[in-house]
Scaffold this motif. Sequence first.
Motif, PDB file in Angstrom:
ATOM      1  N   LEU A  22       0.796  -1.227   0.000  1.00  0.00           N
ATOM      2  CA  LEU A  22       0.000   0.000   0.000  1.00  0.00           C
ATOM      3  C   LEU A  22       0.834   1.285   0.000  1.00  0.00           C
ATOM      4  O   LEU A  22       0.275   2.382   0.039  1.00  0.00           O
ATOM      5  N   GLY A  23       2.142   1.155  -0.028  1.00  0.00           N
ATOM      6  CA  GLY A  23       2.989   2.348  -0.028  1.00  0.00           C
ATOM      7  C   GLY A  23       4.424   1.989  -0.368  1.00  0.00           C
ATOM      8  O   GLY A  23       4.733   0.842  -0.705  1.00  0.00           O
ATOM      9  N   ILE A  46       4.661   8.467   2.778  1.00  0.00           N
ATOM     10  CA  ILE A  46       3.217   8.265   2.895  1.00  0.00           C
ATOM     11  C   ILE A  46       2.509   9.354   2.091  1.00  0.00           C
ATOM     12  O   ILE A  46       2.556  10.531   2.441  1.00  0.00           O
ATOM     13  N   ARG A  48      -0.809   8.849   0.857  1.00  0.00           N
ATOM     14  CA  ARG A  48      -2.260   8.785   1.045  1.00  0.00           C
ATOM     15  C   ARG A  48      -2.538   7.978   2.302  1.00  0.00           C
ATOM     16  O   ARG A  48      -1.670   7.231   2.781  1.00  0.00           O
ATOM     17  N   ASP A  49      -3.737   8.107   2.840  1.00  0.00           N
ATOM     18  CA  ASP A  49      -4.114   7.329   4.013  1.00  0.00           C
ATOM     19  C   ASP A  49      -4.017   5.839   3.667  1.00  0.00           C
ATOM     20  O   ASP A  49      -4.468   5.415   2.599  1.00  0.00           O
ATOM     21  N   ALA A  50      -3.407   5.055   4.580  1.00  0.00           N
ATOM     22  CA  ALA A  50      -3.227   3.635   4.278  1.00  0.00           C
ATOM     23  C   ALA A  50      -2.976   2.854   5.560  1.00  0.00           C
ATOM     24  O   ALA A  50      -2.369   3.368   6.507  1.00  0.00           O
ATOM     25  N   THR A  98      -3.699   2.436  11.043  1.00  0.00           N
ATOM     26  CA  THR A  98      -3.798   3.141   9.770  1.00  0.00           C
ATOM     27  C   THR A  98      -3.159   4.513   9.919  1.00  0.00           C
ATOM     28  O   THR A  98      -3.364   5.191  10.936  1.00  0.00           O
ATOM     29  N   GLU A 100      -3.041   8.297   8.728  1.00  0.00           N
ATOM     30  CA  GLU A 100      -3.892   9.279   8.065  1.00  0.00           C
ATOM     31  C   GLU A 100      -3.132  10.590   7.956  1.00  0.00           C
ATOM     32  O   GLU A 100      -2.636  11.116   8.961  1.00  0.00           O
TER      33      GLU A 100
END
Length: 196
Positions: A22-23, A46, A48-50, A98, A100
């Motif tokens: 995711l990143g 980072i 985006r939120d992930a 998560t 954010e």
Amino acid sequence: MPESSRVIPANEYRRVRWKNGLGWTREIVRVPDNDDWDWRLSIAEIERDAAFSSFPGIDRELVLLRGNGLRLRFEDGRTVDLMPPHDRYRFAGEDGVTGELVDGTTHDFNLMWRRGRVRTELLHRPLVGPMLFFTEPGVHWVVHLIAGQAAFDGASGLDDLCSGDTAVLTGGGTRTRHALHGGGELLAIRIEAEGR
């Protein structure tokens, strides 16, 4: 443990996918350099939120390097805000969390270590003049220069540090003194083998 002290320039960090895909992170070093490492340093990008990757049996500490803030939202209800300039937080790698973004992309220094094998202490310090680091068998230091410029004493044989570079300092078989001079800001991580 690494065999010899060395400086790792920022442009040599390896850009790799997060374990959960995711990143991205820029891996600075892992010791030993395989999937069963004792400790690992990286800088997460980072965008985006992930959800963070799960790392059972690993403890970790996150330090905000750049950006306007990162909120850590844990499955157990905890919420931790890492705000500028360099807030940080320790948590277990198996915690569901998560990230954010508060306001735009962040870069976050990520220290991970395998529980039961090593202990770590992370210090955030200004560099104003000389700093001394002492390594010995089972104990060494990592210095990440957040900002500024620095140089080790001539006896060390180590390259100078520019902003973003990292030095891994090992003692080999003896107690060794490393003197760092310069100006700026750094993270210093003491890493010690469990059971010393």
